[in-house]
Write an enzyme that holds these catalytic residues in place. Structure first.
Site, PDB file in Angstrom:
ATOM      1  N   CYS A   1       0.852  -1.186   0.094  1.00 24.80           N
ATOM      2  CA  CYS A   1       0.027   0.175   0.002  1.00 24.80           C
ATOM      3  C   CYS A   1       0.807   1.449   0.019  1.00 24.80           C
ATOM      4  O   CYS A   1       0.401   2.302  -0.561  1.00 24.80           O
ATOM      5  CB  CYS A   1      -0.839  -0.084   1.120  1.00 24.80           C
ATOM      6  N   VAL A   2       2.041   1.251   0.542  1.00 27.88           N
ATOM      7  CA  VAL A   2       3.031   2.528   0.593  1.00 27.88           C
ATOM      8  C   VAL A   2       3.197   2.758  -1.008  1.00 27.88           C
ATOM      9  O   VAL A   2       3.227   3.614  -1.412  1.00 27.88           O
ATOM     10  CB  VAL A   2       4.209   2.320   1.423  1.00 27.88           C
TER      11      VAL A   2
END
Length: 356
Positions: free
Chosen positions: A98-99
Protein backbone atom coordinates in the site's frame (compact mmCIF):
# COMPACT_ATOMS: atom_id res chain seq x y z
CA UNK A 1 -7.11 5.33 -20.35
CA UNK A 2 -8.84 3.70 -17.37
CA UNK A 3 -10.76 1.22 -19.54
CA UNK A 4 -7.66 0.18 -21.46
CA UNK A 5 -5.63 -0.15 -18.26
CA UNK A 6 -8.34 -2.22 -16.59
CA UNK A 7 -8.44 -4.63 -19.51
CA UNK A 8 -4.67 -4.84 -19.80
CA UNK A 9 -4.11 -5.60 -16.11
CA UNK A 10 -6.99 -8.01 -15.42
CA UNK A 11 -4.83 -11.13 -15.65
CA UNK A 12 -1.69 -9.84 -13.98
CA UNK A 13 -3.21 -8.16 -10.92
CA UNK A 14 -4.82 -11.35 -9.64
CA UNK A 15 -1.40 -13.03 -9.64
CA UNK A 16 -0.49 -10.75 -6.70
CA UNK A 17 -2.95 -12.63 -4.43
CA UNK A 18 -1.81 -15.53 -2.25
CA UNK A 19 -3.60 -18.03 0.05
CA UNK A 20 -6.91 -17.75 -1.84
CA UNK A 21 -8.06 -17.92 -5.46
CA UNK A 22 -9.82 -14.66 -6.37
CA UNK A 23 -12.72 -14.75 -8.80
CA UNK A 24 -11.48 -14.15 -12.34
CA UNK A 25 -13.22 -11.19 -14.04
CA UNK A 26 -14.61 -13.33 -16.86
CA UNK A 27 -16.18 -15.69 -14.30
CA UNK A 28 -17.65 -13.00 -12.06
CA UNK A 29 -21.41 -12.78 -11.70
CA UNK A 30 -23.96 -11.34 -9.29
CA UNK A 31 -22.53 -9.17 -6.53
CA UNK A 32 -18.91 -9.90 -7.50
CA UNK A 33 -19.53 -8.68 -11.05
CA UNK A 34 -21.21 -5.52 -9.72
CA UNK A 35 -18.26 -4.73 -7.49
CA UNK A 36 -15.68 -5.50 -10.17
CA UNK A 37 -17.50 -3.19 -12.59
CA UNK A 38 -17.45 -0.33 -10.10
CA UNK A 39 -13.80 -0.89 -9.17
CA UNK A 40 -12.65 -0.81 -12.78
CA UNK A 41 -14.77 2.25 -13.54
CA UNK A 42 -13.96 4.32 -10.46
CA UNK A 43 -10.50 3.14 -9.41
CA UNK A 44 -9.29 2.54 -12.96
CA UNK A 45 -8.27 -1.10 -12.62
CA UNK A 46 -9.23 -4.22 -10.68
CA UNK A 47 -7.20 -3.41 -7.59
CA UNK A 48 -5.77 -6.55 -5.91
CA UNK A 49 -6.52 -5.24 -2.37
CA UNK A 50 -10.19 -5.31 -3.34
CA UNK A 51 -10.16 -8.44 -5.52
CA UNK A 52 -8.56 -10.57 -2.79
CA UNK A 53 -11.92 -10.41 -0.97
CA UNK A 54 -13.86 -11.94 -3.87
CA UNK A 55 -14.16 -15.49 -2.43
CA UNK A 56 -16.53 -13.88 0.12
CA UNK A 57 -18.83 -11.69 -2.05
CA UNK A 58 -20.52 -9.74 0.75
CA UNK A 59 -17.18 -8.99 2.39
CA UNK A 60 -15.90 -7.92 -1.04
CA UNK A 61 -18.80 -5.48 -1.38
CA UNK A 62 -18.23 -4.14 2.13
CA UNK A 63 -14.51 -3.59 1.57
CA UNK A 64 -15.05 -1.79 -1.74
CA UNK A 65 -17.90 0.32 -0.36
CA UNK A 66 -15.74 1.54 2.52
CA UNK A 67 -12.75 2.23 0.27
CA UNK A 68 -14.71 3.96 -2.48
CA UNK A 69 -16.72 6.25 -0.26
CA UNK A 70 -13.72 7.37 1.82
CA UNK A 71 -10.70 7.52 -0.52
CA UNK A 72 -12.04 7.45 -4.06
CA UNK A 73 -15.23 9.55 -3.92
CA UNK A 74 -14.71 13.25 -4.56
CA UNK A 75 -15.15 15.39 -1.45
CA UNK A 76 -13.94 18.44 0.47
CA UNK A 77 -10.66 16.89 1.68
CA UNK A 78 -9.28 16.44 -1.83
CA UNK A 79 -7.54 13.36 -3.14
CA UNK A 80 -3.91 14.44 -2.36
CA UNK A 81 -4.67 14.83 1.36
CA UNK A 82 -6.45 11.48 1.44
CA UNK A 83 -3.57 9.77 -0.37
CA UNK A 84 -1.15 11.30 2.16
CA UNK A 85 -3.19 9.78 4.99
CA UNK A 86 -3.35 6.41 3.20
CA UNK A 87 0.42 6.37 2.64
CA UNK A 88 1.20 7.42 6.23
CA UNK A 89 -1.08 4.80 7.80
CA UNK A 90 0.33 2.15 5.46
CA UNK A 91 3.88 2.99 6.48
CA UNK A 92 2.91 2.75 10.16
CA UNK A 93 1.36 -0.67 9.56
CA UNK A 94 4.42 -2.00 7.70
CA UNK A 95 2.41 -2.51 4.52
CA UNK A 96 4.89 -1.97 1.66
CA UNK A 97 2.32 -2.84 -1.02
CA UNK A 98 0.00 0.00 0.00
CA UNK A 99 2.92 2.36 0.54
CA UNK A 100 4.01 1.81 -3.07
CA UNK A 101 0.49 2.30 -4.48
CA UNK A 102 -0.55 5.33 -2.47
CA UNK A 103 2.87 6.90 -2.36
CA UNK A 104 2.85 6.73 -6.17
CA UNK A 105 -0.65 8.23 -6.32
CA UNK A 106 0.41 11.12 -4.08
CA UNK A 107 3.50 11.86 -6.16
CA UNK A 108 1.43 11.73 -9.33
CA UNK A 109 -1.10 14.20 -7.92
CA UNK A 110 1.48 16.80 -6.96
CA UNK A 111 2.56 19.55 -9.39
CA UNK A 112 4.97 17.99 -11.87
CA UNK A 113 3.65 14.55 -10.85
CA UNK A 114 5.85 11.63 -11.73
CA UNK A 115 8.90 12.99 -9.98
CA UNK A 116 11.55 10.69 -8.62
CA UNK A 117 11.27 8.77 -5.39
CA UNK A 118 8.41 7.49 -3.27
CA UNK A 119 6.34 10.22 -1.61
CA UNK A 120 6.46 8.65 1.84
CA UNK A 121 10.25 9.05 2.05
CA UNK A 122 9.89 12.78 2.71
CA UNK A 123 6.26 12.92 3.80
CA UNK A 124 6.98 14.40 7.24
CA UNK A 125 9.09 17.19 5.77
CA UNK A 126 6.62 18.34 3.13
CA UNK A 127 3.28 20.14 3.25
CA UNK A 128 1.54 16.95 4.33
CA UNK A 129 3.78 16.46 7.38
CA UNK A 130 1.26 17.49 10.08
CA UNK A 131 -1.45 15.36 8.48
CA UNK A 132 0.87 12.36 8.13
CA UNK A 133 2.01 12.58 11.76
CA UNK A 134 -1.61 12.78 12.91
CA UNK A 135 -2.60 9.75 10.80
CA UNK A 136 0.35 7.63 11.89
CA UNK A 137 -0.49 7.46 15.60
CA UNK A 138 0.60 4.02 16.89
CA UNK A 139 -2.33 3.27 19.21
CA UNK A 140 -6.11 3.59 18.91
CA UNK A 141 -6.43 4.26 22.64
CA UNK A 142 -6.90 7.80 23.88
CA UNK A 143 -7.95 10.76 21.71
CA UNK A 144 -5.41 12.17 19.28
CA UNK A 145 -7.40 15.28 18.47
CA UNK A 146 -8.99 16.05 15.11
CA UNK A 147 -6.84 16.22 11.96
CA UNK A 148 -4.93 19.41 11.14
CA UNK A 149 -7.49 20.31 8.48
CA UNK A 150 -10.82 22.19 8.20
CA UNK A 151 -13.70 20.56 10.12
CA UNK A 152 -15.63 19.64 6.97
CA UNK A 153 -12.73 17.38 5.95
CA UNK A 154 -12.73 15.36 9.19
CA UNK A 155 -15.09 12.54 8.09
CA UNK A 156 -13.09 11.82 4.94
CA UNK A 157 -9.65 11.97 6.55
CA UNK A 158 -10.61 9.87 9.57
CA UNK A 159 -12.52 7.49 7.28
CA UNK A 160 -9.49 6.97 5.05
CA UNK A 161 -7.32 6.26 8.09
CA UNK A 162 -9.77 3.68 9.46
CA UNK A 163 -10.19 1.97 6.09
CA UNK A 164 -6.44 1.71 5.59
CA UNK A 165 -5.94 0.27 9.05
CA UNK A 166 -8.33 -2.40 7.77
CA UNK A 167 -6.92 -2.81 4.25
CA UNK A 168 -3.26 -2.83 5.34
CA UNK A 169 -3.95 -5.83 7.53
CA UNK A 170 -5.68 -7.69 4.71
CA UNK A 171 -2.99 -6.79 2.19
CA UNK A 172 -0.21 -7.92 4.52
CA UNK A 173 -1.89 -11.33 4.80
CA UNK A 174 -2.92 -11.86 1.18
CA UNK A 175 -0.66 -9.88 -1.18
CA UNK A 176 3.01 -9.88 -2.04
CA UNK A 177 5.24 -7.02 -0.87
CA UNK A 178 4.88 -4.71 -3.89
CA UNK A 179 2.69 -4.28 -6.95
CA UNK A 180 5.69 -3.05 -8.92
CA UNK A 181 7.60 -5.52 -11.09
CA UNK A 182 10.96 -6.77 -9.90
CA UNK A 183 13.56 -4.67 -11.67
CA UNK A 184 17.27 -3.92 -11.26
CA UNK A 185 17.85 -1.01 -8.89
CA UNK A 186 19.02 1.17 -11.76
CA UNK A 187 15.59 0.88 -13.39
CA UNK A 188 13.45 1.19 -10.28
CA UNK A 189 13.24 4.98 -10.55
CA UNK A 190 11.74 4.66 -14.03
CA UNK A 191 9.17 2.18 -12.77
CA UNK A 192 8.26 4.45 -9.85
CA UNK A 193 7.85 7.49 -12.10
CA UNK A 194 5.66 5.53 -14.49
CA UNK A 195 3.51 4.27 -11.62
CA UNK A 196 3.19 7.82 -10.27
CA UNK A 197 2.01 9.18 -13.63
CA UNK A 198 -0.55 6.39 -14.05
CA UNK A 199 -1.87 6.49 -10.48
CA UNK A 200 -1.97 10.28 -10.44
CA UNK A 201 -3.95 10.41 -13.68
CA UNK A 202 -6.47 7.90 -12.37
CA UNK A 203 -6.83 9.71 -9.04
CA UNK A 204 -7.57 13.06 -10.71
CA UNK A 205 -10.81 11.85 -12.26
CA UNK A 206 -13.99 13.06 -10.49
CA UNK A 207 -15.96 10.34 -8.72
CA UNK A 208 -19.36 11.34 -7.28
CA UNK A 209 -20.06 9.89 -3.82
CA UNK A 210 -22.69 7.30 -3.04
CA UNK A 211 -22.54 4.78 -5.89
CA UNK A 212 -21.26 1.89 -3.74
CA UNK A 213 -23.71 2.29 -0.87
CA UNK A 214 -26.46 0.43 -2.74
CA UNK A 215 -24.31 -2.73 -2.83
CA UNK A 216 -25.07 -3.40 0.84
CA UNK A 217 -28.26 -3.51 2.94
CA UNK A 218 -29.08 -0.61 5.23
CA UNK A 219 -27.67 -0.84 8.76
CA UNK A 220 -28.02 1.19 11.97
CA UNK A 221 -25.23 3.66 12.67
CA UNK A 222 -22.97 2.32 15.47
CA UNK A 223 -21.83 4.65 18.24
CA UNK A 224 -18.20 4.57 17.13
CA UNK A 225 -19.18 6.36 13.88
CA UNK A 226 -20.36 9.49 15.70
CA UNK A 227 -17.43 11.38 14.17
CA UNK A 228 -18.68 10.73 10.62
CA UNK A 229 -21.79 12.91 10.93
CA UNK A 230 -24.85 12.71 8.66
CA UNK A 231 -22.90 11.87 5.52
CA UNK A 232 -22.97 9.33 2.71
CA UNK A 233 -19.57 8.22 3.99
CA UNK A 234 -21.10 7.40 7.39
CA UNK A 235 -23.83 5.36 5.73
CA UNK A 236 -21.23 3.45 3.71
CA UNK A 237 -19.12 2.66 6.75
CA UNK A 238 -22.15 1.63 8.82
CA UNK A 239 -23.19 -0.83 6.11
CA UNK A 240 -19.64 -2.12 5.71
CA UNK A 241 -19.13 -2.56 9.43
CA UNK A 242 -22.44 -4.44 9.79
CA UNK A 243 -21.74 -6.74 6.84
CA UNK A 244 -18.29 -7.78 8.05
CA UNK A 245 -19.51 -8.11 11.64
CA UNK A 246 -22.30 -10.40 10.44
CA UNK A 247 -19.78 -12.51 8.54
CA UNK A 248 -17.65 -12.77 11.68
CA UNK A 249 -20.59 -14.07 13.68
CA UNK A 250 -21.09 -16.82 11.13
CA UNK A 251 -17.45 -17.89 10.71
CA UNK A 252 -15.38 -16.88 13.74
CA UNK A 253 -15.84 -19.05 16.86
CA UNK A 254 -17.53 -17.16 19.69
CA UNK A 255 -14.56 -17.66 22.01
CA UNK A 256 -12.21 -16.17 19.42
CA UNK A 257 -14.49 -13.18 18.84
CA UNK A 258 -14.65 -12.45 22.54
CA UNK A 259 -10.90 -12.82 22.95
CA UNK A 260 -9.94 -10.58 20.02
CA UNK A 261 -12.46 -7.91 20.99
CA UNK A 262 -11.22 -7.88 24.58
CA UNK A 263 -7.57 -7.64 23.54
CA UNK A 264 -8.29 -4.82 21.08
CA UNK A 265 -10.15 -2.92 23.79
CA UNK A 266 -7.31 -3.19 26.32
CA UNK A 267 -4.93 -0.20 26.03
CA UNK A 268 -2.18 -2.17 27.77
CA UNK A 269 -2.42 -5.17 25.47
CA UNK A 270 -1.10 -6.07 22.05
CA UNK A 271 2.30 -7.15 20.77
CA UNK A 272 4.86 -5.27 18.73
CA UNK A 273 7.62 -6.65 16.55
CA UNK A 274 8.99 -10.05 17.46
CA UNK A 275 7.15 -10.03 20.80
CA UNK A 276 3.99 -11.15 18.95
CA UNK A 277 4.96 -14.82 19.09
CA UNK A 278 5.30 -15.46 22.83
CA UNK A 279 2.37 -13.09 23.48
CA UNK A 280 0.26 -15.02 20.99
CA UNK A 281 0.84 -18.44 22.51
CA UNK A 282 0.10 -17.16 26.00
CA UNK A 283 -3.17 -15.62 24.86
CA UNK A 284 -4.54 -18.56 22.82
CA UNK A 285 -3.76 -21.01 25.62
CA UNK A 286 -7.15 -20.14 27.10
CA UNK A 287 -8.99 -21.29 23.95
CA UNK A 288 -10.04 -24.85 23.25
CA UNK A 289 -7.58 -26.74 21.00
CA UNK A 290 -9.99 -26.61 18.06
CA UNK A 291 -10.35 -22.82 18.39
CA UNK A 292 -6.65 -22.03 18.67
CA UNK A 293 -5.84 -21.97 14.92
CA UNK A 294 -8.60 -19.39 14.35
CA UNK A 295 -7.44 -17.50 17.42
CA UNK A 296 -3.83 -17.31 16.23
CA UNK A 297 -4.82 -16.09 12.78
CA UNK A 298 -7.33 -13.55 14.07
CA UNK A 299 -4.98 -12.13 16.71
CA UNK A 300 -2.04 -11.84 14.33
CA UNK A 301 -4.26 -10.18 11.72
CA UNK A 302 -5.45 -7.65 14.28
CA UNK A 303 -2.08 -6.91 15.93
CA UNK A 304 0.80 -7.97 13.66
CA UNK A 305 -0.56 -8.85 10.23
CA UNK A 306 2.90 -8.81 8.67
CA UNK A 307 3.70 -11.87 10.82
CA UNK A 308 0.94 -14.09 9.41
CA UNK A 309 2.81 -17.05 7.89
CA UNK A 310 1.89 -19.87 5.54
CA UNK A 311 1.90 -22.20 8.53
CA UNK A 312 -0.61 -20.05 10.46
CA UNK A 313 -2.92 -20.01 7.45
CA UNK A 314 -2.52 -23.76 6.83
CA UNK A 315 -3.33 -24.50 10.48
CA UNK A 316 -6.57 -22.53 10.16
CA UNK A 317 -7.41 -24.20 6.84
CA UNK A 318 -7.15 -27.64 8.40
CA UNK A 319 -10.38 -26.80 10.23
CA UNK A 320 -11.90 -24.31 7.74
CA UNK A 321 -10.81 -25.28 4.21
CA UNK A 322 -12.87 -22.77 2.22
CA UNK A 323 -11.43 -19.53 0.84
CA UNK A 324 -14.56 -17.69 1.98
CA UNK A 325 -13.94 -18.60 5.64
CA UNK A 326 -10.31 -17.44 5.45
CA UNK A 327 -11.28 -14.08 3.94
CA UNK A 328 -14.18 -13.58 6.34
CA UNK A 329 -12.22 -14.33 9.50
CA UNK A 330 -9.30 -12.08 8.59
CA UNK A 331 -11.67 -9.31 7.47
CA UNK A 332 -13.51 -9.48 10.77
CA UNK A 333 -10.27 -9.37 12.79
CA UNK A 334 -8.82 -6.55 10.68
CA UNK A 335 -11.93 -4.40 11.00
CA UNK A 336 -12.29 -5.10 14.73
CA UNK A 337 -8.83 -3.59 15.20
CA UNK A 338 -9.22 -0.82 12.62
CA UNK A 339 -12.50 0.74 13.66
CA UNK A 340 -11.13 1.69 17.08
CA UNK A 341 -8.92 4.28 15.39
CA UNK A 342 -11.92 6.33 14.25
CA UNK A 343 -12.96 7.93 17.55
CA UNK A 344 -9.32 8.34 18.63
CA UNK A 345 -8.29 10.13 15.44
CA UNK A 346 -11.39 12.31 15.54
CA UNK A 347 -10.74 13.27 19.16
CA UNK A 348 -14.04 11.82 20.36
CA UNK A 349 -13.84 10.64 24.01
CA UNK A 350 -15.81 7.96 25.80
CA UNK A 351 -17.21 6.08 22.82
CA UNK A 352 -18.81 2.73 23.79
CA UNK A 353 -17.01 -0.45 22.80
CA UNK A 354 -18.07 -1.07 19.16
CA UNK A 355 -18.03 -4.85 19.61
CA UNK A 356 -20.05 -5.02 22.82
Amino acid sequence: MATLLARATRRTVLAHVRHVRPVAPHRADGLVAQVYGQVERDFGMLAPPVALHSPAPRVLAASWTMLRETLVATGPAGRPAKEAVAAAVSAANRCPYCVDVHGAALVGLLPGGGGAGPAVAGLDDGPWGPLARWARRPSPHGPAGPPPAPPDQLPELVGVAVVFHYLNRMVNVFLRDSPLPDTPSVARGVVQRTAARVMGALARRPCPPGAAVVLLPAAPRPADLVWAGPTVLAEALARGYATIEDGGRQVVPAGVRELVAARCADPKDGPTGISARPWLEDVVAGLSPVERPAGRLALLTAFASYQVTDAVVADFRAHHPGDDALVTLTAWAALTAARRYGPALAGVPDVPDPTS
